[in-house]
Design an enzyme around this catalytic site. Structure first.
Site, PDB file in Angstrom:
ATOM      1  CG  ASP A 190      -1.773   1.157   1.395  1.00 14.38           C
ATOM      2  OD1 ASP A 190      -1.936   1.908   0.425  1.00 14.38           O
ATOM      3  OD2 ASP A 190      -2.299   1.350   2.502  1.00 14.38           O
ATOM      4  CG  ASP A 248      -3.635   4.848  -1.991  1.00 15.63           C
ATOM      5  OD1 ASP A 248      -2.817   3.969  -1.651  1.00 15.63           O
ATOM      6  OD2 ASP A 248      -4.695   5.051  -1.375  1.00 15.63           O
TER       7      ASP A 248
END
Length: 396
Positions: A105, A287
């Site tokens: 992530d 992201d």
């Protein structure tokens, strides 16, 4: 994925590819150490939860409260979960090593997974510090909340972490003794954050990528991200210390990064639907932990109008299921154009034969360029400068 929502099912991760001989810089850039990914055909997606998840993840920056050792690179194979919903890989921890399925992530910075004091971690791979000869005690508490409202908490420890052939010594790990329902119903074991260490839950901790650099396990402070599409066979890979040139379908465009908030922040010069401009310069976050492209409220409304999409009043839109009639969504970044084609603007087909869009909205004053964007464009993240380099994927 993080914001990386729904219950997730996971497939097996392919084994890591190992380069035994040091490479030149050009070879590193082309090959690297890569981490592949695969698809899970059984996952049920939910665009509403994606919008909620992203907003909660970044809500400290929101303007409102309405959701509306190897001296080369390592390529680590990844799993494509839930038809492009989430991507994750196998990571080994401890001595002897235990294998954990972790979501990588770029929108968070902690490495965490359950340990044997967790009473609600049924079905997860469990880390037992007493069974690892390389474990060292830390004991400080930590707690984190993610974008879908999922939480985890526990204490810190220190152990050896393996990313494929790369052995990270004395890595701080977040050992979870509590995880929320969202994680209990998720087949991933935890997360591995690739954002900047300024946003770790306990200050002063080095992330795994920090330690790859400081321990000289990679020559260059970069990692390249390729996310495959389920429609094209799925899979994907993260390349640490370089990037995979074979995945690049054009020139790499270098874009400065604003890391002041701990994220991979960039400036988007403009946004267009087909040839119609809908927004000028604005800020965005790249992201890997967010599935959709999420836009500020007004910008999302302008995009939706161009597509004839209707607001579901929950952060998502209903869009035509006929992707052949949907023009590309185009991002101008660093003087170059990057697209999300029509088929990827249809996030899912609903039981009532309507379709949900691959873009949504929030009260954040910046955009989140999630996997819908990344799976069409190769991204090289450079922590040292900092900067990203972006190119269209080969074959698109």
């Amino acid at each position: 994925m993080k914001t990386n929502a729904c219950i997730i099912a996971i497939l097996m991760v392919a084994s890591s590819l190992i380069q035994a001989t040091p490479l030149s810089e050009a070879q590193v850039q082309e090959k690297g150490w890569t981490i592949p990914m695969e698809n899970n055909p059984h996952f049920r997606r939910n665009a509403t939860m994606q919008s909620l998840r992203a907003w909660r993840k970044f809500n400290k920056l929101a303007s409102g409260h309405r959701i509306g050792r190897v001296n080369v690179a390592l390529t680590l194979p990844f799993i494509d979960e839930g038809h492009d919903y989430e991507y994750y890989a196998s990571v080994q921890v401890g001595t002897p090593p235990r294998t954990f399925k972790l979501d990588f992530d770029t929108g968070s910075a902690d490495l965490w997974f359950p340990y044997n004091m967790c009473k609600v971690c049924k079905g997860k791979t469990i880390y037992n510090p007493q069974k690892s000869s390389s474990y060292k005690k830390d004991g400080r508490p930590w707690s984190i909340r993610y974008g879908d409202g999922s939480t985890s908490a526990g204490i810190l420890g220190i152990d050896t972490v393996y990313l494929g052939a790369l052995k990270i010594m004395k890595q701080t790990i977040d050992m979870a003794n509590v995880i929320s329902n969202g994680f209990q119903g998720d087949v991933i074991d935890g997360l591995l954050g690739l954002a900047f260490n300024s946003i770790t839950t306990v200050k002063g901790i080095n992330t795994p990528f920090d330690n790859l650099i400081s321990q000289k396990l990679i020559d260059r402070p970069v990692f390249g991200v390729y996310l495959g599409k389920f429609a094209d066979g799925g899979g994907g890979a993260y390349t640490f210390g370089g990037y995979d040139k074979s995945k690049i379908g054009g020139n790499l465009t270098t874009v400065p990064v604003d890391k002041s908030q701990g994220f991979w922040g960039i400036t988007v010069d403009s946004l267009s639907v087909g040839n119609k401009s809908v927004a000028k310069s604005f800020q965005g976050i790249i992201d890997t932990g967010t599935t959709l492209v999420l836009l500020p409220n007004d910008m999302a409304a302008a995009v939706a109008k161009r597509y004839g999409a209707t607001d579901n009043y929950d952060g998502s839109y209903t869009i035509s299921c006929d992707s052949s009639k949907l023009p590309n969504l185009k991002f101008s970044i660093g003087g170059a154009s990057f697209k999300v084609p029509g088929p990827d603007l249809v996030f899912e087909k609903n039981p009532d034969d309507t379709c949900t869009a691959g873009f949504g909205y929030s009260s954040l004053n910046f955009a989140i360029l999630g996997d819908v964007f990344i799976k069409n464009n190769y991204v090289v993240f450079n922590q040292q400068v900092p900067q990203v380099q972006i190119a269209p994927l080969a074959g698109l």
